[in-house]
Design a protein around this motif. Structure first.
Motif, mmCIF file in Angstrom:
data_model
loop_
_atom_site.group_PDB
_atom_site.id
_atom_site.type_symbol
_atom_site.label_atom_id
_atom_site.label_comp_id
_atom_site.label_asym_id
_atom_site.label_seq_id
_atom_site.Cartn_x
_atom_site.Cartn_y
_atom_site.Cartn_z
ATOM 1 N N ILE A 172 26.621 150.661 52.970
ATOM 2 C CA ILE A 172 25.858 149.639 52.252
ATOM 3 C C ILE A 172 24.930 148.871 53.185
ATOM 4 O O ILE A 172 23.748 148.662 52.888
ATOM 5 C CB ILE A 172 26.838 148.677 51.536
ATOM 6 C CG1 ILE A 172 27.477 149.382 50.338
ATOM 7 C CG2 ILE A 172 26.128 147.392 51.102
ATOM 8 C CD1 ILE A 172 28.584 148.589 49.676
ATOM 9 N N VAL A 173 25.446 148.454 54.337
ATOM 10 C CA VAL A 173 24.622 147.701 55.293
ATOM 11 C C VAL A 173 23.503 148.576 55.858
ATOM 12 O O VAL A 173 22.382 148.097 56.085
ATOM 13 C CB VAL A 173 25.507 147.146 56.430
ATOM 14 C CG1 VAL A 173 24.658 146.599 57.560
ATOM 15 C CG2 VAL A 173 26.418 146.043 55.901
ATOM 16 N N LYS A 174 23.785 149.854 56.053
ATOM 17 C CA LYS A 174 22.784 150.763 56.622
ATOM 18 C C LYS A 174 21.689 151.118 55.629
ATOM 19 O O LYS A 174 20.521 151.259 56.009
ATOM 20 C CB LYS A 174 23.464 152.051 57.103
ATOM 21 C CG LYS A 174 24.324 151.888 58.347
ATOM 22 C CD LYS A 174 25.061 153.182 58.680
ATOM 23 C CE LYS A 174 24.114 154.299 59.038
ATOM 24 N NZ LYS A 174 24.818 155.528 59.420
ATOM 25 N N GLU A 175 22.041 151.277 54.337
ATOM 26 C CA GLU A 175 21.113 151.875 53.383
ATOM 27 C C GLU A 175 20.657 150.964 52.254
ATOM 28 O O GLU A 175 19.589 151.177 51.691
ATOM 29 C CB GLU A 175 21.749 153.142 52.772
ATOM 30 C CG GLU A 175 22.219 154.174 53.790
ATOM 31 C CD GLU A 175 21.094 154.714 54.654
ATOM 32 O OE1 GLU A 175 19.916 154.604 54.253
ATOM 33 O OE2 GLU A 175 21.384 155.250 55.736
ATOM 34 N N PHE A 176 21.451 149.970 51.865
ATOM 35 C CA PHE A 176 21.076 149.120 50.735
ATOM 36 C C PHE A 176 20.021 148.099 51.158
ATOM 37 O O PHE A 176 19.944 147.705 52.327
ATOM 38 C CB PHE A 176 22.292 148.366 50.190
ATOM 39 C CG PHE A 176 23.214 149.212 49.344
ATOM 40 C CD1 PHE A 176 23.222 150.592 49.429
ATOM 41 C CD2 PHE A 176 24.087 148.606 48.453
ATOM 42 C CE1 PHE A 176 24.087 151.359 48.667
ATOM 43 C CE2 PHE A 176 24.958 149.360 47.680
ATOM 44 C CZ PHE A 176 24.957 150.738 47.790
ATOM 45 N N LYS A 177 19.239 147.645 50.192
ATOM 46 C CA LYS A 177 18.322 146.539 50.449
ATOM 47 C C LYS A 177 19.121 145.268 50.716
ATOM 48 O O LYS A 177 20.198 145.081 50.156
ATOM 49 C CB LYS A 177 17.390 146.342 49.262
ATOM 50 C CG LYS A 177 16.382 147.478 49.093
ATOM 51 C CD LYS A 177 15.411 147.193 47.953
ATOM 52 C CE LYS A 177 14.376 148.307 47.833
ATOM 53 N NZ LYS A 177 13.425 148.057 46.724
ATOM 54 N N LYS A 178 18.559 144.402 51.539
ATOM 55 C CA LYS A 178 19.298 143.216 51.981
ATOM 56 C C LYS A 178 19.678 142.313 50.811
ATOM 57 O O LYS A 178 20.766 141.712 50.806
ATOM 58 C CB LYS A 178 18.478 142.436 53.007
ATOM 59 C CG LYS A 178 19.296 141.354 53.716
ATOM 60 C CD LYS A 178 18.448 140.553 54.676
ATOM 61 C CE LYS A 178 17.906 141.403 55.793
ATOM 62 N NZ LYS A 178 17.163 140.599 56.791
#
Length: 390
Positions: free
Chosen positions: A301-307
């Motif tokens: 999630i931290v690597k790929e999702f928008k902030k």
């Protein structure tokens, strides 16, 4: 807000959460997990007369000795604090295994996201072995990513000694992790065999105790209601572990980045999540069994999702510290505080429940279910003191 100010804000939040974790470590006593006291007793029995016992169906020698030692000589605060710190450092080494240490903003977001999870945060301020296995696994993962294979085997073996089921995650890492240096398949087989044998040495005493039989590997599974009952437990508990509202955001985010899940090492993380889910389907018991899946999914999630989506999950996680949602009313055979939770049926019933903070303090009284408070030892345990006689 510039990056420097953002990182300062993230560090401030992490610092506050660490201090809160330290505070709970000192006031939380011996916790609410029924396996804690048997683990302590394993250490004490071996210390006093060398008697062999195991805390559960399998027993986990490394964590039994570590938690037992800290509890016996120092008290609950030491076992709690060590467990919490192991969780914290395990998160850092896991992140560094897949990311550059210079990606500070992602590291800080990952730590806050993991700390915000009520399962990850509050269950790791208990003198129990999840964090112990996770720290050694993360160290093995880190050294494997740096191609220091000898140390990775050593730490993987200690992880197995803390919780036997981690051997599954270790095999996934050994065969799927694409490090900077090519590792041929035959060498990966050798590494896996060395890890299996070295980690298995911790379980020689119980293997001997059972006359070279494997009955000690059998776990009590909730299969009395058949496949549908097993599937219902798995689905409901998995949903609750990730969060009622958070689950929808996570599914939405995964659909948006589904192509990126097959990028280098995202495939490994996805298989680690899947392997944990399959293991949980086999025995859908405590939510903490899903800790590795939550951590590895959070890393994706931290690597790929928008902030903004990451922040939304963090906000909902912290909201559950105050208020929780329930959409099922579960009927138990006996719903008294000390009775085993044997579910008979369930019905849809949406309601608000106490959040994680209130629930944490309320469950401190659970330790009364497993002690004799008329003895001096029982009184010391109630107060969180060292279990040994003064």
């Amino acid at each position: 807000m510039n990056l420097r100010h953002k990182n300062f804000l993230y560090l401030s939040v992490i610092g506050i959460l660490l201090l809160f974790g330290f505070y709970l470590s000192f006031v939380g006593g011996y916790g609410s997990d029924e396996d804690t006291l048997p683990m302590i007793y394993v250490f004490e029995a071996r210390l006093e007369d060398g008697k062999f016992i195991s805390s559960r169906f399998t027993g986990y020698p490394v964590s039994e000795i570590g938690i037992g030692f800290l509890s016996h000589f120092l008290g609950s605060w030491a076992a709690n604090l060590a467990t919490f710190l192991f969780y914290f450092f395990g998160l850092i080494f896991t992140f560094l295994s897949f990311n550059n240490y210079k990606e500070k903003e992602k590291l800080f977001l990952f730590l806050i996201l993991c700390f915000s999870s009520q399962v990850l945060f509050f269950d790791n301020i208990e003198p129990i072995d999840y964090s112990w296995a996770f720290l050694f696994f993360s160290l093995g993962l880190f050294f494997f990513s740096k191609n220091v294979l000898e140390l990775s085997i050593l730490f993987f073996a200690f992880a197995v000694g803390c919780r036997l089921n981690f051997i599954i995650f270790i095999f996934v890492v050994i065969f799927l992790f694409e490090t900077g240096k090519f590792i041929p398949i035959h060498k990966r087989f050798i590494i896996s065999i060395c890890t299996f044998i070295t980690g298995g040495l911790f379980y020689l005493p119980i293997w001997f105790h059972y006359g070279f039989g494997l009955g000690w590997l059998d776990a009590a599974r909730p299969i009395d209601q058949g496949f549908l009952g097993l599937f219902a437990r798995f689905t409901y508990k998995s949903w609750m572990a990730f969060g009622f509202m958070q689950f929808f955001l996570i599914i939405y985010g995964l659909l948006k980045v589904k192509k990126d899940l097959f990028k280098k090492n995202n495939t490994l993380l996805s298989f680690l999540v899947l392997s944990n889910l399959l293991l949980f389907f086999y025995i859908p018991a405590e939510l903490s069994y899903l800790q590795p899946a939550i951590i590895f999914l959070y890393l994706i999630i931290v690597k790929e999702f928008k902030k903004k989506l990451v922040m939304g999950i963090i906000f909902l996680n912290f909201f559950n510290w105050i208020i929780n949602f329930e959409f099922l009313r579960i009927n138990y055979a006996d719903d008294s505080i000390c009775a085993p939770k044997n579910a008979l049926s369930a019905s849809f019933n949406f309601e608000f429940k106490n959040g994680a903070v209130v629930n944490y303090f309320e469950t401190r009284k659970m330790i009364n279910c497993w002690i004799d408070d008329s003895t001096e030892r029982g009184k010391r345990i109630l107060k969180g003191k060292p279990t040994r006689s003064p």
